[in-house]
Design a protein around this motif. Structure first.
Motif, mmCIF file in Angstrom:
data_model
loop_
_atom_site.group_PDB
_atom_site.id
_atom_site.type_symbol
_atom_site.label_atom_id
_atom_site.label_comp_id
_atom_site.label_asym_id
_atom_site.label_seq_id
_atom_site.Cartn_x
_atom_site.Cartn_y
_atom_site.Cartn_z
ATOM 1 N N TRP A 1 0.835 -1.210 0.000
ATOM 2 C CA TRP A 1 0.000 0.000 0.000
ATOM 3 C C TRP A 1 0.864 1.251 0.000
ATOM 4 O O TRP A 1 2.061 1.239 0.285
ATOM 5 N N ASP A 2 0.203 2.371 -0.328
ATOM 6 C CA ASP A 2 0.786 3.681 -0.080
ATOM 7 C C ASP A 2 -0.156 4.420 0.863
ATOM 8 O O ASP A 2 -0.609 3.839 1.837
ATOM 9 N N ASP A 3 -0.525 5.645 0.546
ATOM 10 C CA ASP A 3 -1.302 6.432 1.497
ATOM 11 C C ASP A 3 -2.809 6.350 1.288
ATOM 12 O O ASP A 3 -3.576 6.233 2.244
ATOM 13 N N HIS A 4 -3.264 6.360 0.017
ATOM 14 C CA HIS A 4 -4.700 6.540 -0.219
ATOM 15 C C HIS A 4 -5.546 5.343 0.174
ATOM 16 O O HIS A 4 -6.763 5.489 0.322
ATOM 17 N N GLU A 5 -4.946 4.184 0.351
ATOM 18 C CA GLU A 5 -5.719 3.071 0.904
ATOM 19 C C GLU A 5 -6.229 3.405 2.303
ATOM 20 O O GLU A 5 -7.166 2.787 2.805
ATOM 21 N N THR A 6 -5.617 4.413 2.917
ATOM 22 C CA THR A 6 -6.061 4.892 4.241
ATOM 23 C C THR A 6 -6.470 6.352 4.153
ATOM 24 O O THR A 6 -7.627 6.701 4.256
ATOM 25 N N GLU A 7 -5.458 7.237 3.941
ATOM 26 C CA GLU A 7 -5.735 8.681 3.861
ATOM 27 C C GLU A 7 -4.527 9.384 3.280
ATOM 28 O O GLU A 7 -3.383 8.970 3.531
ATOM 29 N N ASN A 8 -4.744 10.437 2.522
ATOM 30 C CA ASN A 8 -3.686 11.113 1.784
ATOM 31 C C ASN A 8 -2.517 11.541 2.673
ATOM 32 O O ASN A 8 -2.701 12.219 3.687
ATOM 33 N N ASN A 9 -1.311 11.120 2.256
ATOM 34 C CA ASN A 9 -0.048 11.590 2.834
ATOM 35 C C ASN A 9 0.076 11.391 4.341
ATOM 36 O O ASN A 9 0.828 12.120 4.997
ATOM 37 N N TYR A 10 -0.590 10.382 4.892
ATOM 38 C CA TYR A 10 -0.384 10.146 6.324
ATOM 39 C C TYR A 10 1.021 9.630 6.569
ATOM 40 O O TYR A 10 1.676 9.057 5.694
#
Length: 544
Positions: free
Chosen positions: A265-274
């Motif tokens: 994963w990167d960020d957007h699977e959760t929330e932008n730029n966390y």
């Protein structure tokens, strides 16, 4: 949080795990109404009654099948039962369902290699993860699922070559960033027909942003999406429904059915730029950890991941290592969960004391040690690092103190130098980094000193453009001249959508950047925008 601050205490995470185990949870703000279990129900212990599968009146395999993380004698098989995928719970009652699976040598299942049964639990949204083992190494297989009178589509997968073997070649595809609301997943239609052994997904499998009734840039005229998609994902149910929306795309389903995937994963699977437990809006970390737990749980449920990657509350060990005989070792990283907060307010900024603090990390100390120790033990010809954000230096302007991205490795230069020092000490001759995130295709030479073009080349970085994020894009983005002049180690830059294939061989590796002309309208053809070769033992990219 200061630039060098370390992740919040284990006590905070333990509290989030404890709250997550509660059947009903009421908190304020973003974490409202989160409820989930932390472990698969053990054999013989059912948390729900059993549903007679013959009572399922509509096809439950609407979201297709997938496979992933191929090992020499095992592969992970996935599906989800959801006769009504856009409804909470997928249209099934909160009852467990028995599912049969088959793995065969042929597409007609005349020579079945393995079969068995597995339970689809409502606690896991009726997803199924089968670790099919005792398989032959280096073999292609076909698989399917059955429940009641329903049979799933057929998937195709494969196992990795035997440990110590010397396969002559491997072709992988790298993909990233598939914003549903930015366009069609046309590139996946082409990838499903491409001849590759394995697909690496490098992050942003979904986006948390709202999708309106017409599908955003897809501009549907023949359907209307339910209103619950038109909001940002926050709760576990939100994330589950968003995966259902994405997996309803036929081109994505086709790619999953055609090839095994290895995902991170990167960020957007959760929330932008966390960054670790810091979100972009300054919410309390305890609250964000609850949202992260929901996102991580839905990610594991909906992707072909093995049990060691099952989250425990807000934590999941996604980084892991796979091998392809002695041809390649893959060290799959997680540069989001353990990182220090971005420097300078996460704005593009020239490097300075805050970003260059040596205590800063993008991987966390444990993962960094794991990576370098793995390199020291590696017997592979190619050491490949699938990960999320741009690794090489990328100056964003032509000034003497050029700005850099604080969300990429440029914002964590001490972390990058430690990793490259580890590669040098391990004697790596053929280092390749695979990257996503930036919605463009790049090809970089990884330099010992990025500010000195004559310095030693330590490896190559191949950046896969997005599947759809950024909409149609352009062959030459507006900043093309600036970036190519500011970064002489940048050998290729293209802003169209698509994917990249990399062929690894005993003498060289070849990268083919494949792009489509449009994603805002379906069905665009694919072309190879550029091809590059790097020779084994002589890092550096050359036009093919």
């Amino acid at each position: 949080m200061t630039s060098a601050a370390q992740p919040h205490s284990p006590e905070l995470r333990a509290a989030a795990r404890h709250l997550g185990r509660r059947r009903f949870l009421t908190v304020t703000g973003a974490a409202a109404a989160l409820a989930f279990a932390t472990d698969l129900p053990t054999e013989g212990v059912a948390a729900a009654a059993e549903l007679d599968a013959h009572r399922i009146k509509d096809d439950p395999f609407t979201l297709g099948v997938a496979s992933g993380d191929p090992l020499p004698s095992s592969v992970l098989l996935w599906t989800r039962l959801a006769p009504a995928p856009y409804q909470p719970g997928g249209g099934l009652p909160k009852e467990r369902v028995t599912v049969h699976w088959e793995l065969a040598h042929d597409a007609r299942f005349r020579r079945v290699a393995r079969r068995g049964t597995v339970t689809a639990h409502p606690e896991f949204n009726h997803t199924v993860h089968v670790e099919a083992d005792h398989l032959e190494s280096g073999r292609r297989y076909y698989f399917r699922f059955k429940t009641g009178r329903w049979v799933s589509p057929t998937g195709r997968t494969r196992t990795a070559p035997a440990p110590g073997s010397r396969p002559g070649a491997l072709t992988l595809a790298a993909v990233s960033c598939q914003a549903y609301h930015d366009g069609y997943f046309t590139a996946y239609k082409h990838l499903a027909q491409d001849d590759v052994d394995v697909v690496f997904h490098l992050g942003d499998y979904l986006y948390e942003y709202a999708v309106n009734a017409t599908g955003g840039a897809r501009n549907y005229t023949d359907r209307t999406l339910p209103a619950h998609f038109n909001k940002e994902t926050v709760t576990l149910e939100d994330y589950r429904l968003r995966y259902a929306l994405y997996k309803s795309d036929p081109d994505l389903r086709a790619a999953h059915a055609a090839h095994p995937f290895v995902v991170t994963w990167d960020d957007h699977e959760t929330e932008n730029n966390y960054a670790d437990d810091i979100d972009e809006n300054g919410n309390p970390p305890a609250e964000f950890l609850l949202r992260r737990a929901a996102a991580y749980r839905a990610y594991w449920e909906n992707l072909p991941l093995r049990r060691p990657q099952l989250p425990k509350g807000p934590d999941a060990q996604l980084y892991r290592r796979l091998t392809w005989g002695r041809l390649a070792q893959f060290d799959i990283l997680d540069t989001r969960q353990y990182r220090s907060d971005q420097a300078y307010g996460d704005k593009a900024h020239a490097p300075g004391p805050e970003s260059d603090d040596p205590r800063r990390t993008i991987t966390g100390a444990t993962q960094e040690r794991w990576l370098i120790d793995g390199w020291r033990r590696s017997r592979a010809l190619w050491n490949v690092v699938p990960q999320q954000v741009t690794f090489s230096q990328r100056k964003l302007d032509l000034t003497a103190q050029a700005k850099l991205s604080m969300d990429a490795w440029d914002g964590y230069r001490a972390s990058r130098e430690r990793v490259l020092a580890g590669a040098r000490s391990a004697g790596l001759e053929n280092l390749m980094v695979l990257t996503g995130d930036v919605h463009v295709g790049y090809a970089f030479d990884i330099k010992a000193d990025f500010d000195d073009p004559a310095s030693r080349t330590l490896g190559t970085e191949i950046v896969a453009t997005s599947i759809s994020s950024g909409k149609d894009g352009a062959d030459k983005p507006a900043n093309w001249d600036t970036y190519t002049k500011a970064n002489p180690h940048l050998k290729f830059y293209n802003g169209r959508r698509g994917y990249v294939t990399v062929g690894l061989g005993s003498q060289s590796a070849r990268a083919d950047f494949k792009t489509v002309s449009s994603v805002t309208t379906p069905g665009a053809p694919i072309r190879t925008a550029a091809s590059f070769v790097t020779e084994a033992g002589d890092p550096g990219l050359r036009p093919a």
